[in-house]
Scaffold this motif. Structure first.
Motif, mmCIF file in Angstrom:
data_model
loop_
_atom_site.group_PDB
_atom_site.id
_atom_site.type_symbol
_atom_site.label_atom_id
_atom_site.label_comp_id
_atom_site.label_asym_id
_atom_site.label_seq_id
_atom_site.Cartn_x
_atom_site.Cartn_y
_atom_site.Cartn_z
ATOM 1 N N TYR A 275 0.832 -1.210 0.000
ATOM 2 C CA TYR A 275 0.000 0.000 0.000
ATOM 3 C C TYR A 275 0.865 1.259 0.000
ATOM 4 N N GLU B 146 -5.763 4.757 2.450
ATOM 5 C CA GLU B 146 -6.802 3.964 3.145
ATOM 6 C C GLU B 146 -6.277 2.571 3.461
ATOM 7 N N GLY B 147 -5.581 1.987 2.498
ATOM 8 C CA GLY B 147 -4.987 0.669 2.714
ATOM 9 C C GLY B 147 -3.994 0.705 3.871
ATOM 10 N N GLN C 214 -3.927 2.828 6.379
ATOM 11 C CA GLN C 214 -4.633 3.024 7.651
ATOM 12 C C GLN C 214 -5.294 1.728 8.118
ATOM 13 N N LYS C 215 -5.813 0.970 7.179
ATOM 14 C CA LYS C 215 -6.446 -0.311 7.518
ATOM 15 C C LYS C 215 -5.388 -1.253 8.104
ATOM 16 N N CYS C 216 -4.236 -1.297 7.443
ATOM 17 C CA CYS C 216 -3.150 -2.164 7.927
ATOM 18 C C CYS C 216 -2.661 -1.732 9.302
ATOM 19 N N GLN D 75 -4.331 -0.322 11.633
ATOM 20 C CA GLN D 75 -5.300 -0.749 12.640
ATOM 21 C C GLN D 75 -5.149 -2.245 12.941
ATOM 22 N N GLN D 76 -4.932 -3.034 11.886
ATOM 23 C CA GLN D 76 -4.733 -4.478 12.070
ATOM 24 C C GLN D 76 -3.490 -4.743 12.930
#
Lengths: 133, 145
Positions: free
Chosen positions: B97, B104-105, B107-109, B111-112
């Protein structure tokens, strides 16, 4: 046990090792592993510190060099050390599993390249009186 | 005496569970073998340092992703420092990403990764608490299988 017995006699306390890694945790763990083998350990946080140590006259029997580091990475530091005439055994240590990354690092002047994490058996195999030499 | 044996059993079972679930690997065994009378708290020290480092890293990642002009190379360099078997896939995705400049990718990562670190931290805190209970009851720490 992997690699057979290891004792800290036989001149191992005369061996000086340089651990080059930007991670404090990795340096701490590797230092303990090597100290348990009777090795004398110095640390560098990046390739530039490693090169500077040599410019200032330091010598190491064995160097463990991380691949990706800020300021100066492993391959660049290795090339510089070899260009300076450093003949020490340099072992690349990488968290990258891609063979192409290992190949590039080796071509920079490494003697060996291994994946993290280092183990006592791995470290012992690079010591001068190891059977794996 | 029975309570010590029970606690030791709980500790062994919990440690085995963490190995089975992939939260611990052989490196943990190596760290335990390095722990002795001269370094009685080595494992806890390493793990504590690991989580302090990780928290700092995650904060820097979050800050970097909030910038007006995102430095994806800096983010990539930080992601490289993330450790952990279970995070390998997430880290690869995170770095991809970064290359695609997909915020966005990223930020998603992030959080994970935060969720995973939080989970590992909780599990290891439980493990160390169990060890303390065994020691407080007068027992010794058995090696994991």
């Amino acid at each position: 046990m992997v690699g057979g017995e290891v004792n800290s006699d036989g001149g191992k306390t005369d061996l000086h090792v340089l651990v080059v890694d930007d991670s404090t945790v990795v340096r701490m763990v590797h230092r303990m592993l090597m100290t348990s083998l009777g090795l004398k350990v110095q640390e560098a946080k990046n390739g530039k510190e490693a090169v500077d140590l040599h410019i200032n006259g330091a010598y190491f029997d064995l160097i463990f060099m991380d691949m990706e580091m800020p300021i100066m990475n492993g391959p660049t530091a290795t090339r510089e050390l070899r260009a300076m005439g450093v003949k020490s055994n340099i072992v690349g240590v990488t968290s990258c599993t891609f063979e192409s990354a290992h190949k590039d690092f080796i071509e920079a002047g490494l003697n060996h390249c291994v994946s993290k994490p280092l183990t006592i058996a791995m470290i012992s195999s690079f010591l001068p009186d190891s059977n794996n030499k | 005496m029975d309570s010590v044996v029970l606690l030791q059993r709980q500790l062994v079972d919990y440690t085995a569970q963490l190995f089975n679930e992939g939260f611990l690997d052989d490196q943990f065994n190596q760290l335990q073998q390095l722990q002795d009378e001269s370094n009685p708290d080595f494992v806890v020290e390493v793990v504590t340092l690991f989580f302090e480092d990780s928290e700092r890293l995650l904060n820097e990642l979050a800050k970097a992703l909030e910038q007006q002009s995102i430095d994806y190379r800096k983010i990539d360099a930080h992601v490289h420092q993330l450790k952990g078997q279970q995070l390998q896939k997430v880290c690869i995705a995170f770095r991809n990403y970064c290359e695609e400049r997909n915020i966005e990718g990223c930020q998603k990562c992030l959080q994970q990764v935060k969720n995973e670190y939080s989970l590992v931290k909780t599990k290891l805190e439980t493990l160390f608490k169990l060890e303390q209970q065994v020691l407080a009851a007068g027992g010794s720490i058995p090696w994991p299988m």
